[in-house]
Design a protein around this motif. Structure first.
Motif, mmCIF file in Angstrom:
data_model
loop_
_atom_site.group_PDB
_atom_site.id
_atom_site.type_symbol
_atom_site.label_atom_id
_atom_site.label_comp_id
_atom_site.label_asym_id
_atom_site.label_seq_id
_atom_site.Cartn_x
_atom_site.Cartn_y
_atom_site.Cartn_z
ATOM 1 N N LYS A 51 0.854 -1.190 0.000
ATOM 2 C CA LYS A 51 0.000 0.000 0.000
ATOM 3 C C LYS A 51 0.887 1.236 0.000
ATOM 4 C CE LYS A 51 -3.405 0.096 2.882
ATOM 5 N NZ LYS A 51 -4.226 0.011 4.106
ATOM 6 N N VAL A 64 -2.456 1.224 -4.375
ATOM 7 C CA VAL A 64 -2.498 -0.130 -3.856
ATOM 8 C C VAL A 64 -1.806 -0.995 -4.912
ATOM 9 C CG1 VAL A 64 -3.972 -2.087 -3.253
ATOM 10 C CG2 VAL A 64 -4.686 0.238 -2.648
ATOM 11 N N PRO A 105 -6.586 3.882 -4.516
ATOM 12 C CA PRO A 105 -7.335 3.431 -3.341
ATOM 13 C C PRO A 105 -8.742 4.038 -3.305
ATOM 14 C CG PRO A 105 -5.227 4.421 -2.711
ATOM 15 C CD PRO A 105 -5.409 4.672 -4.162
#
Length: 192
Positions: A51, A64, A105
């Motif tokens: 991440k 991500v 994300p």
């Protein structure tokens, strides 16, 4: 961030709900959906590999990373958690690698979509400072125990940081109780 908001007229259209990408964990299973290389209705599975990835595509990189197969044509497709919630929007691949894909994300996508819906543009936060990462010699000179945070080099007069009382030489270590490790994290936290 390569996101657009489209208005579609219709009734009872199916849709997916956003999940919370902030609670995603490395190693968690995800599913990528798209039309890679023109092969429509393709579903692949993999895990969250990392991440907060910076892939040098812009100032606000916070992707991500997944090993779910993402190729050209997957862009815009959802990255789903095992509850069927959208935790990312597939957007990029590592050109020189195989099996390394990146998704915006959902936490970032939700804010961008909200800005587009309400203001027809994306607004970014602004402090009005110049900053630098803290290396070992700087941490030692500042009597800091570690290199976490962002060192303020200068403050622009009249800008938000100046109005908040931030001074040259200050070290920003958190925003709203969220720890700041480096300048990239500070930029992302303020901008979004």
């Amino acid at each position: 961030t390569d996101l657009a908001l489209l208005k579609i007229k219709g009734d009872n259209l199916p849709y997916l709900n956003f999940g919370d990408s902030d609670v995603l964990e490395v190693g968690e299973w995800v599913v990528a959906i798209g039309s890679p290389l023109g092969l429509d209705h393709t579903v692949t599975a993999g895990i969250v590999s990392a991440k907060g990835r910076n892939i040098q595509s812009g100032s606000y990189d916070d992707f991500v990373q997944t090993d779910a197969s993402i190729n050209r044509g997957n862009s815009g497709g959802p990255l789903l958690n095992m509850n069927g919630e959208v935790v990312g929007i597939n957007t990029a691949i590592a050109q020189r690698a195989q099996g390394i894909g990146f998704a915006i994300p959902s936490s970032m996508a939700k804010r961008i979509i909200s800005d587009l819906r309400e203001h027809k543009k994306v607004s970014r936060g602004w402090l009005g400072v110049t900053i630098q990462n803290i290396d070992e010699p700087t941490a030692k000179a500042l009597a800091m125990e570690n290199t976490k945070g962002a060192l303020v080099n200068s403050v622009l007069p009249g800008q938000p940081a100046d109005q908040a009382g931030i001074k040259e030489g200050d070290v920003i270590i958190s925003i709203n109780d969220k720890p700041i490790d480096d300048t990239e994290q500070l930029l992302r936290s303020v901008a979004i």
